[in-house]
Write a protein that holds these residues in place. Structure first.
Motif, short mmCIF file in Angstrom:
data_model
loop_
_atom_site.label_atom_id
_atom_site.label_comp_id
_atom_site.label_asym_id
_atom_site.label_seq_id
_atom_site.Cartn_x
_atom_site.Cartn_y
_atom_site.Cartn_z
N THR A 153 64.49 83.50 55.72
CA THR A 153 65.02 83.93 54.49
C THR A 153 66.34 84.57 54.87
O THR A 153 66.42 85.57 55.74
N VAL A 154 67.39 84.57 54.12
CA VAL A 154 68.69 85.32 54.00
C VAL A 154 68.72 85.91 52.62
O VAL A 154 68.31 85.68 51.63
N PHE A 155 69.31 87.07 52.55
CA PHE A 155 69.52 88.09 51.43
C PHE A 155 70.81 88.65 51.06
O PHE A 155 71.72 88.35 52.03
N LEU A 156 71.08 88.75 49.88
CA LEU A 156 72.35 89.35 49.49
C LEU A 156 72.05 90.36 48.67
O LEU A 156 71.67 90.26 47.51
N GLN A 157 72.45 91.48 49.27
CA GLN A 157 72.05 92.71 48.30
C GLN A 157 73.34 93.18 47.87
O GLN A 157 74.51 93.37 48.16
N MET A 158 73.51 93.13 46.30
CA MET A 158 74.81 93.44 45.45
C MET A 158 74.56 94.72 44.84
O MET A 158 73.64 94.87 43.81
N ASN A 159 75.51 95.72 44.96
CA ASN A 159 75.42 96.79 44.50
C ASN A 159 76.70 97.18 43.75
O ASN A 159 77.80 96.47 43.95
N SER A 160 76.81 98.05 42.75
CA SER A 160 78.14 98.54 42.15
C SER A 160 78.47 97.09 41.43
O SER A 160 79.92 96.87 41.55
N LEU A 161 77.76 96.28 41.12
CA LEU A 161 78.51 95.03 40.46
C LEU A 161 79.22 95.36 39.30
O LEU A 161 79.14 96.34 38.59
N LYS A 162 80.09 94.36 39.30
CA LYS A 162 81.31 94.39 38.33
C LYS A 162 81.14 93.00 37.53
O LYS A 162 80.93 91.97 38.01
N PRO A 163 81.79 93.15 35.99
CA PRO A 163 81.98 91.94 35.36
C PRO A 163 82.55 90.67 36.20
O PRO A 163 82.25 89.47 36.11
N GLU A 164 83.58 90.93 36.92
CA GLU A 164 84.09 89.70 37.49
C GLU A 164 83.18 89.11 38.88
O GLU A 164 83.47 88.31 39.36
N ASP A 165 82.09 89.83 39.13
CA ASP A 165 81.11 89.41 40.10
C ASP A 165 80.51 88.02 39.32
O ASP A 165 79.45 87.41 40.15
N THR A 166 80.42 87.87 38.13
CA THR A 166 79.80 87.14 37.12
C THR A 166 80.15 85.66 37.90
O THR A 166 81.32 85.41 37.92
N ALA A 167 78.99 84.79 38.20
CA ALA A 167 79.15 83.53 38.81
C ALA A 167 77.75 83.09 38.85
O ALA A 167 76.86 83.80 38.95
N VAL A 168 77.77 81.71 39.27
CA VAL A 168 76.41 81.29 39.97
C VAL A 168 76.46 81.41 41.49
O VAL A 168 77.79 81.16 42.12
N TYR A 169 75.61 81.77 41.97
CA TYR A 169 75.42 82.31 43.42
C TYR A 169 74.90 81.25 44.42
O TYR A 169 73.91 80.91 43.71
N TYR A 170 75.68 80.67 45.29
CA TYR A 170 74.92 79.48 46.23
C TYR A 170 74.64 79.96 47.76
O TYR A 170 75.49 80.74 48.28
N CYS A 171 73.58 79.61 48.11
CA CYS A 171 73.25 79.86 49.42
C CYS A 171 73.56 78.54 50.24
O CYS A 171 73.45 77.45 49.71
N ALA A 172 73.88 78.79 51.56
CA ALA A 172 74.44 77.41 52.32
C ALA A 172 74.14 77.73 53.62
O ALA A 172 74.14 78.81 54.21
N ALA A 173 74.02 76.54 54.73
CA ALA A 173 73.59 76.70 55.95
C ALA A 173 74.70 75.90 56.90
O ALA A 173 75.00 74.93 56.41
N LYS A 174 75.25 76.40 57.98
CA LYS A 174 75.93 75.60 58.63
C LYS A 174 75.60 75.98 60.01
O LYS A 174 75.20 77.01 60.55
N TYR A 175 75.43 74.66 60.87
CA TYR A 175 74.85 74.75 62.22
C TYR A 175 75.77 75.50 63.07
O TYR A 175 76.95 75.17 63.49
N ARG A 176 75.45 76.95 63.77
CA ARG A 176 75.91 77.48 64.57
C ARG A 176 77.43 77.78 63.81
O ARG A 176 77.79 77.58 62.98
N GLY A 177 78.39 78.55 64.79
CA GLY A 177 79.68 78.81 64.21
C GLY A 177 80.02 79.41 63.13
O GLY A 177 79.04 79.62 62.37
N ILE A 178 80.90 79.97 63.03
CA ILE A 178 81.14 80.73 61.73
C ILE A 178 82.49 79.94 60.96
O ILE A 178 83.71 79.78 61.74
N SER A 179 82.38 79.92 59.74
CA SER A 179 83.43 79.35 58.99
C SER A 179 83.37 79.87 57.54
O SER A 179 82.44 80.05 57.26
N PHE A 180 84.49 79.82 56.84
CA PHE A 180 84.40 80.15 55.44
C PHE A 180 84.58 79.39 54.31
O PHE A 180 84.02 79.70 53.42
N PRO A 181 85.44 78.25 54.46
CA PRO A 181 85.41 77.29 53.62
C PRO A 181 84.13 76.51 53.23
O PRO A 181 83.48 76.33 54.12
#
Length: 123
Positions: free
Chosen positions: A78-106
């Motif tokens: 399991t992976v978690f995302l704790q979101m505090n001090s939320l703002k209206p601009e944080d409104t969105a559909v949030y997706y979880c994703a997995a990538k084999y090893r490595g770090i990448s942002f796109p």
């Protein structure tokens, strides 16, 4: 193959908190970098946070630094995302994703995706 299921979204007032969870099944969870992304209406999907497969490094988009925290429990797949001090601009559909090893942002670099969970922050 990795299956991902997000939960924990909802409606919250500005300044409030939510904790998103992403349960993974399938191949070895601990071998995957896990990321959270979000997509607001009319906008492209954007990177929010990521955590290395080992859990020793985390990464955040500037707009959530100091407010959001990503963590993982490899024993519970399991992976978690704790979101505090939320703002209206944080409104969105949030997706979880997995990538084999490595770090990448796109988003295009991630191999597996969940179905998303809606987060709505009212002003």
């Amino acid at each position: 193959q990795v299956q991902l299921v997000e939960s924990g979204g909802g409606l919250v007032q500005a300044g409030g908190s939510l904790r998103l969870s992403c349960a993974a099944s399938g191949r070895t969870f601990s071998s995957y970098t896990m990321g959270w992304f979000r997509q607001a209406p009319g906008k492209e999907r954007e990177f929010v946070a990521a955590i290395r497969w080992s859990g020793d490094r985390t990464y955040y988009v500037d707009s959530v630094k100091g407010r959001f925290s990503i963590s993982r429990d490899n024993a519970k797949n399991t992976v978690f995302l704790q979101m505090n001090s939320l703002k209206p601009e944080d409104t969105a559909v949030y997706y979880c994703a997995a990538k084999y090893r490595g770090i990448s942002f796109p988003p295009s670099q991630y191999d597996y995706w969940g179905q998303g969970t809606q987060v709505t922050v009212s002003s």
